[in-house]
Design a protein around this motif. Structure first.
Motif, short mmCIF file in Angstrom:
data_model
loop_
_atom_site.label_atom_id
_atom_site.label_comp_id
_atom_site.label_asym_id
_atom_site.label_seq_id
_atom_site.Cartn_x
_atom_site.Cartn_y
_atom_site.Cartn_z
N ILE A 30 0.86 -1.18 0.00
CA ILE A 30 0.00 0.00 0.00
C ILE A 30 0.89 1.23 0.00
CG2 ILE A 30 -1.80 1.28 1.23
CD1 ILE A 30 -2.66 -1.40 2.50
N ASN A 31 0.65 2.12 -0.94
CA ASN A 31 1.48 3.32 -1.05
C ASN A 31 1.08 4.41 -0.07
OD1 ASN A 31 2.88 2.20 -3.31
ND2 ASN A 31 1.16 2.77 -4.62
N ILE A 109 -12.48 4.40 3.40
CA ILE A 109 -11.05 4.64 3.61
C ILE A 109 -10.36 4.03 2.41
CG2 ILE A 109 -9.05 4.27 5.10
CD1 ILE A 109 -11.06 3.88 7.43
N ALA A 110 -9.97 4.87 1.45
CA ALA A 110 -9.43 4.40 0.18
C ALA A 110 -7.91 4.27 0.27
CB ALA A 110 -9.80 5.35 -0.95
N LEU A 111 -7.40 3.17 -0.24
CA LEU A 111 -5.98 2.85 -0.15
C LEU A 111 -5.35 2.85 -1.54
CD1 LEU A 111 -6.38 -0.10 2.40
CD2 LEU A 111 -5.82 2.30 2.90
N TRP A 112 -4.26 3.57 -1.68
CA TRP A 112 -3.56 3.72 -2.95
C TRP A 112 -2.64 2.52 -3.16
CZ3 TRP A 112 1.17 7.42 -3.40
CH2 TRP A 112 1.69 7.38 -4.71
N VAL A 113 -2.90 1.75 -4.22
CA VAL A 113 -2.13 0.54 -4.50
C VAL A 113 -1.66 0.56 -5.95
CG1 VAL A 113 -3.38 -0.83 -2.79
CG2 VAL A 113 -4.19 -0.79 -5.16
N ASP A 114 -0.69 -0.27 -6.26
CA ASP A 114 -0.19 -0.38 -7.63
C ASP A 114 -1.06 -1.30 -8.48
OD1 ASP A 114 1.96 1.34 -7.24
OD2 ASP A 114 3.27 -0.29 -6.52
N ASP A 115 -1.76 -2.25 -7.83
CA ASP A 115 -2.56 -3.23 -8.57
C ASP A 115 -3.84 -3.51 -7.79
OD1 ASP A 115 -3.64 -5.48 -9.83
OD2 ASP A 115 -1.68 -6.32 -10.33
N ALA A 116 -4.92 -2.83 -8.16
CA ALA A 116 -6.18 -2.97 -7.43
C ALA A 116 -6.80 -4.36 -7.60
CB ALA A 116 -7.16 -1.90 -7.89
N GLY A 243 4.46 0.85 7.06
CA GLY A 243 4.12 1.73 8.17
C GLY A 243 3.33 2.97 7.77
N ARG A 244 2.94 3.09 6.50
CA ARG A 244 2.21 4.28 6.08
C ARG A 244 0.74 4.25 6.47
NH1 ARG A 244 4.80 4.58 -0.04
NH2 ARG A 244 6.96 4.89 0.65
#
Length: 386
Positions: A30-31, A109-116, A243-244
Motif C-alpha cells: 500500500i502506497n 477509507i481508500a488505499l492507494w495501490v499499484d494493482d487494485a 508503516g504508512r
C-alpha cells in the motif's frame, strides 16, 4: 523498515515498553491513503466548513453538471490529504440510509495501490467480503482501476490504482474552481485512523487486518493502560508493511460508567471510524489557526502541565505556549510527540480529529491517555451520556 524475502519487520511495543518484533506479510503493498470519503447531509455546506475551518482547498467536483444523477461529491485537498464529501439525492438510496443511521461519518477509507485487482483477489481469497469487484473507469486523462472490500461496521476499503491516470482526481470528476480558498493551516498527511468496534470484537478485527490484509500488531493497550476511575477501553494498533497505514482498533472495557467507545457506538449505531489523526510540522501554528477559525478542542486541565517536564524531559517547544493552546506531550524511545483532539465535528458525539506532530516518536501518546479520557468524560457529563 527492513524488507527481506517479501516480509517486513515491524517494531511492536507492548504495555511494559519492551520491544517485540513481528512479521507483516507484505502481500498487499500500500502506497498510502488515497482519500477518505464522508457521507454527509449537505456536501456543499460541509465543504465550506472544511475549507473555512480546516484550510482545505477545492480540488474536484461531481454532480448534476457532470452527468451524475444520484449524488453530489466535493473533493478537498490539503497537501497529501484528500477528503470527499458526498450527499445523495434519492432518500431511499444506500447513501441516504447510511446518513439516516449514522449521521455524517466516514464511509470509505481508500488505499492507494499499484494493482487494485491483485489487492482485491489477495484479500477476498483470505476472507474479505467483497464491496464491489474490480472495474476500470476511463476518460480523456487515462484510466483508474477500483475495487472494494468491507471492514468493520458499514465502513469499506476501496483499492485505488491510478498509475495510468493524469486527471485532477478520478474519471467522472471535473476540476472544482472556486474563488474562495482560505489559506491552508499546515496539515500534511493522515497519520492514523481509529476504528471503534463493539465489546468483544477488537481481536476479530485485528485478526482481519493481520490475516486478510497482511498487517502486523504494532502496539496493544489494555484497560490498565487506558482507563480512569470511571471508564476504560482496549486497543490494538495495526500497521501495514511500510508503516504508512496505521489503524488502531478500539473496543470498550468494563467500567463504572459509559465509556467514549460505548457513547460512540450508541450514537453512530454501530462500529465506525472514531477519529482521523492528521499530521502537521508546526502544531502551535496549526492549532492557533484552527482556533481562529472556530474549531473547538477538548479542554486539558492546567494541572496536566505541572508534571510534563518531569515525564517527557527536554523539548524544543515552550511549555507555557503548549499550555495556552491545550497541546499535550508524550515521549517514547524514539523521541516525543505533540497532540491535541477536537471536539466532535458534527452534532452526534461521533467523528472527531486529532492533530499530531511527531518529533521522532512512533507511539500514540500513552502518557496522555488519562488526561485525555478525563477531558472526554467531562464532555460526556455535559452531554448527559457518561
Amino acid at each position: 523498515m527492513l524488507v527481506m524475502e517479501n516480509l517486513t519487520t515491524v517494531k511492536n511495543y507492548n504495555y511494559s515498553g519492551e520491544k517485540v518484533f513481528e512479521k507483516a506479510k507484505d502481500f498487499l503493498p500500500i502506497n498510502g491513503t488515497d482519500y477518505v470519503e464522508l457521507y454527509v447531509g449537505n456536501a456543499k455546506q460541509a465543504a465550506h466548513y472544511y475549507k473555512t475551518a480546516f484550510g482545505f482547498q477545492s480540488l474536484a467536483y461531481a454532480g448534476l453538471e457532470t452527468g451524475v444523477r444520484d449524488r453530489t461529491s466535493y473533493v478537498l485537498q490539503q497537501d497529501k490529504i484528500r477528503l470527499i464529501l458526498t450527499t445523495p439525492f434519492d432518500p431511499e438510496s444506500e447513501i441516504s440510509n447510511h446518513i439516516r443511521k449514522h449521521g455524517d461519518g466516514v464511509k470509505v477509507i481508500a488505499l492507494w495501490v499499484d494493482d487494485a485487482r491483485d489487492a482485491f483477489e489477495q484479500t477476498v481469497k483470505r476472507g474479505a467480503k467483497s464491496y464491489f469487484e474490480p472495474y476500470e473507469q476511463k476518460d480523456e486523462n487515462g484510466s483508474v482501476t477500483l475495487a472494494g472490500i468491507h471492514t468493520y461496521g458499514d465502513t469499506v476499503h476501496i483499492f485505488v490504482e491510478r498509475k495510468n491516470y493524469k486527471g485532477v482526481f478520478l474519471p467522472g470528476f471535473v476540476e472544482w474552481k472556486s474563488d474562495y480558498n482560505p489559506t491552508p493551516i499546515g496539515l500534511k498527511y493522515i497519520d492514523h485512523m481509529v476504528g471503534n468496534v463493539e465489546l468483544g470484537h477488537m481481536n476479530e478485527w485485528a485478526k482481519f487486518y493481520e490475516e486478510v490484509m497482511g498487517f502486523a500488531n504494532l502496539v496493544t493497550f489494555d484497560d490498565k493502560d487506558i482507563s480512569t476511575e470511571y471508564t476504560a477501553l482496549m486497543s490494538k494498533v495495526m500497521t501495514n508493511g511500510n508503516g504508512r497505514i496505521k489503524f488502531p482498533i478500539n473496543e470498550p472495557a468494563h467500567g463504572k460508567k459509559k465509556s467514549q467507545i460505548e457513547e460512540y457506538i450508541e450514537f453512530y449505531k454501530g462500529a465506525g471510524c472514531q477519529h482521523i489523526a492528521v499530521a502537521t510540522d508546526d502544531i502551535v501554528f496549526t492549532v492557533s489557526e484552527f482556533k481562529k477559525r472556530g474549531v473547538e478542542f477538548l479542554h486539558v486541565p492546567g494541572s496536566y502541565y505541572d508534571t510534563v517536564a518531569d515525564r517527557v524531559g527536554i523539548i524544543k517547544e515552550d511549555l507555557s505556549v503548549l499550555k495556552k493552546f491545550g497541546i499535550m506531550v508524550d515521549r517514547d524511545e524514539e523521541g516525543y510527540l505533540l497532540q491535541i483532539f477536537t471536539k466532535p465535528v458534527e452534532d452526534r458525539p461521533t467523528l472527531f480529529f486529532e492533530i499530531i506532530q511527531r518529533k521522532g516518536a512512533k507511539s500514540f501518546g500513552k502518557g496522555n491517555f488519562k488526561a485525555l479520557f478525563e477531558s472526554i468524560e467531562a464532555e460526556q457529563e455535559r452531554r448527559g451520556t457518561l
